[in-house]
Design an enzyme around this catalytic site. Structure first.
Site, mmCIF file in Angstrom:
data_model
loop_
_atom_site.group_PDB
_atom_site.id
_atom_site.type_symbol
_atom_site.label_atom_id
_atom_site.label_comp_id
_atom_site.label_asym_id
_atom_site.label_seq_id
_atom_site.Cartn_x
_atom_site.Cartn_y
_atom_site.Cartn_z
ATOM 1 C CE LYS A 277 -3.925 -1.803 2.691
ATOM 2 N NZ LYS A 277 -4.971 -1.634 1.663
ATOM 3 N NE ARG A 351 -10.959 -9.821 -1.960
ATOM 4 C CZ ARG A 351 -11.309 -8.931 -2.876
ATOM 5 N NH1 ARG A 351 -11.675 -9.315 -4.086
ATOM 6 N NH2 ARG A 351 -11.297 -7.642 -2.599
HETATM 7 N N1 BES Z 1 -8.150 -3.823 4.495
HETATM 8 C C1 BES Z 1 -8.320 -3.411 3.146
HETATM 9 C C2 BES Z 1 -9.634 -2.679 2.914
HETATM 10 C C3 BES Z 1 -9.750 -1.317 3.529
HETATM 11 C C4 BES Z 1 -9.408 -0.201 2.799
HETATM 12 C C5 BES Z 1 -10.286 -1.156 4.780
HETATM 13 C C6 BES Z 1 -9.555 1.053 3.358
HETATM 14 C C7 BES Z 1 -10.429 0.097 5.338
HETATM 15 C C8 BES Z 1 -10.081 1.208 4.628
HETATM 16 C C9 BES Z 1 -8.311 -4.623 2.221
HETATM 17 O O1 BES Z 1 -7.526 -5.672 2.631
HETATM 18 C C10 BES Z 1 -7.764 -4.154 0.921
HETATM 19 O O2 BES Z 1 -6.627 -3.785 0.879
HETATM 20 N N2 BES Z 1 -8.602 -4.177 -0.104
HETATM 21 C C11 BES Z 1 -8.211 -3.725 -1.379
HETATM 22 C C12 BES Z 1 -8.764 -4.696 -2.397
HETATM 23 C C13 BES Z 1 -8.239 -4.478 -3.788
HETATM 24 C C14 BES Z 1 -6.768 -4.816 -3.856
HETATM 25 C C15 BES Z 1 -9.028 -5.353 -4.725
HETATM 26 C C16 BES Z 1 -8.810 -2.337 -1.586
HETATM 27 O O3 BES Z 1 -9.913 -2.074 -1.116
HETATM 28 O O4 BES Z 1 -8.138 -1.502 -2.186
HETATM 29 MN MN MN Z 2 -5.511 -5.436 2.004
#
Ligand code: BES
Ligand code: MN
Ligand code: ZN
Length: 493
Positions: A277, A351
């Site tokens: 990230k 997931r």
């Molecule tokens: N934990 C994150 C989702 C999240 C994002 C929670 C912002 C709270 C605030 C999750 O694991 C994630 O990183 N999801 C990605 C999925 C994508 C790579 C398909 C996302 O939402 O960007």
């Molecule tokens: Mn994630």
């Protein structure tokens, strides 16, 4: 904070302050218990001076009003009488605490909760009075050594007649149990990720299990391997913190009664893994275990209430970090269900840990399974911070959750799980990919989970936008413990 029911007439009551609501028509909310005519006519004449509007957010302190032994009266504006809904009522309770914090008082007699709130009754009002007071007075300052504010606590007297005494005592018991559950959920969320590790969550679960006579298992890496949870283990590989798989069982219902199962995402830190990230606000990914925290919080509440029900809590927990051994984009994992998954983005890890927990849940022959997860940023884009995303393969379950959300003011909004979206998860090399592209990102995440929930009634709550607040007010909200508790209590009746 303390709350107790008082059945004396107000004239006999002694406390440091009396709190009353006032509408913008300058009508004071009172009943035969709360004020005698001398007091009310005195207050009414003071209000004519125009120093308090009765609008939401307005307030006024009065001293030495005749007809009552209580020397301070705090008036809190409620706004338009016809427009007093649940949200405005909550704001009024928060305003009361804000004012009380500035005063030199300890014992508080409140009549704020007798206002007529749209959709509320005396029980609902009292419950949300307690909830709101507890919510605003929460603070996570355990790790501060300087500039610690002295915590103010109040002793609230809730007036009642004999007829309602038992009911109100029941409400206080429930609200207190809920507040304790929410407090635990917030604390676990706010704890830093170097303290709140998978091992720490396991220990907390063990504590709860012991305290309330629940069955508790915390499976370690070897036991998880034996269960063939290849998807969960794929995520856990990138971290030096060992993964845990927590199973909490509150078995206080009838033997034959199928359990309600709650599954919480327990990523104690989500750096994204190899698909790392960006640095900005990455600290907030300590909140990626708020699903797990909400399951533990709800179990605390269930334990305190000793509900005669069968409820199972399941928490897969690990970190998602980049490492030489971490899962890579392109890797293919075999889930416990046997279905294979091509990992196209290691940041879609929630997931991957949930799917194995969903398969594990089958062994309990569940009544329903509800998973709770900070699953997608896309859900925050879709619904913002007010509603959690709700997905379900069962209309009755979805309706029950919607209604529990409404009552608890911990609301959800149902999203589609149409077959049309499933093809976005197609993979050239495995049974499915772990991402479905940018379009409908929250929906395709739910579609992924749906492939593991064919054998039972299931709902998924995406709490990415509701579990915590960012910015200046950064902190866990304790959601959706209120919703889950209400759903469970509704099942009991
Ligand atoms: N934990 C994150 C989702 C999240 C994002 C929670 C912002 C709270 C605030 C999750 O694991 C994630 O990183 N999801 C990605 C999925 C994508 C790579 C398909 C996302 O939402 O960007
Ligand atoms: Mn994630
Ligand atoms: Zn995550």
């Amino acid at each position: 904070m303390k709350f107790s029911i008082k059945i004396d007439q107000l004239e006999k009551q002694v406390s440091d302050v009396l709190v009353l609501g006032v509408y913008d028509s300058l009508k004071v909310v009172f009943d035969k218990l709360s004020l005698n005519t001398t007091t009310i006519s005195h207050i009414t004449s003071i209000l004519k001076h125009g120093d308090m509007s009765g609008k939401a957010g307005s307030s006024l302190i009065l001293y030495n009003i005749p007809g009552t032994k209580i020397s301070k009266i705090l008036l809190i504006g409620l706004g338009k009488e016809k427009e007093l809904d649940g949200k405005k009522y909550q704001a009024a309770v928060r305003a009361m605490i804000y004012e009380l914090n500035k005063m030199d008082v300890k014992t508080v007699t409140s009549y704020l909760q007798i206002a007529s709130v749209q959709g509320g009754d005396i029980v609902w009002n009292l419950e949300h009075f307690v909830n709101e007071v507890m919510d605003v007075s929460y603070e996570f300052a355990e790790l501060k050594t300087i500039e610690k504010k002295a915590k103010k606590t109040f002793n609230f007297f809730i007036a009642s007649d004999k007829k309602n005494q038992k009911i109100f005592e029941g409400v206080l018991k429930k609200s207190f149990a809920l507040a304790k559950g929410i407090e635990l959920t917030k604390t676990l969320g706010d704890l830093p990720p170097n303290i709140c590790t998978p091992t720490y969550l396991g220990k907390k679960a063990q504590e709860i299990g012991k305290e309330y006579g629940m069955k508790i298992e915390v499976l370690d890496q070897k036991q998880i391997e034996k269960l063939k949870m290849g998807s969960f283990l794929g995520v856990a590989k990138g971290s030096r913190q060992p993964p845990k798989f927590i199973v909490l069982q509150h078995n206080k219902g009838k033997k034959m009664q199928k359990p309600i199962i709650l599954i919480g995402k327990g990523i104690t830190f989500d750096a994204g893994g190899i698909s790392i990230k960006p640095a900005g606000d990455m600290d907030e990914m300590k909140y990626d275990m708020c699903g797990a925290a909400s399951v533990l919080g709800t179990f605390k509440t269930i334990g305190l209430l000793n509900l005669p029900m069968n409820i199972v809590g399941i928490i897969p927990t690990c970190e998602n970090l980049p490492d030489g051994l971490a899962v890579k984009p392109g890797d293919i994992l075999t889930s416990m269900s046997g279905q294979t998954i091509e990992v196209l983005n290691t940041d879609a890890e929630g997931r991957l840990i949930l799917c194995d927990a969903l398969t594990y849940a089958e062994r309990f022959n569940p009544e329903v399974v509800i998973d709770i997860a900070t699953l997608t940023g896309a859900c925050v884009i879709a619904l913002g911070h007010h509603a959690s995303g709700l997905y379900s393969n069962d209309d009755k379950l979805a309706k029950d959750l919607e209604s529990a959300g409404q009552i608890s003011m911990d609301r959800v909004w149902r999203m589609p799980l149409w077959e049309d979206y499933q093809s976005q998860l197609n993979s050239n090399f495995a049974d499915m990919a772990n991402i479905g592209g940018r379009a409908g990102g929250s929906i395709t995440a739910a579609c992924f989970l749906s492939r593991f929930t064919k054998k039972y009634k299931w709902a998924h709550l995406d709490i990415a936008g509701t579990a915590y607040k960012s910015g200046k007010a950064k902190g866990a909200t304790g959601r959706p413990v209120g919703l889950l508790t209400q759903y469970i209590l509704d099942k009991l009746h």
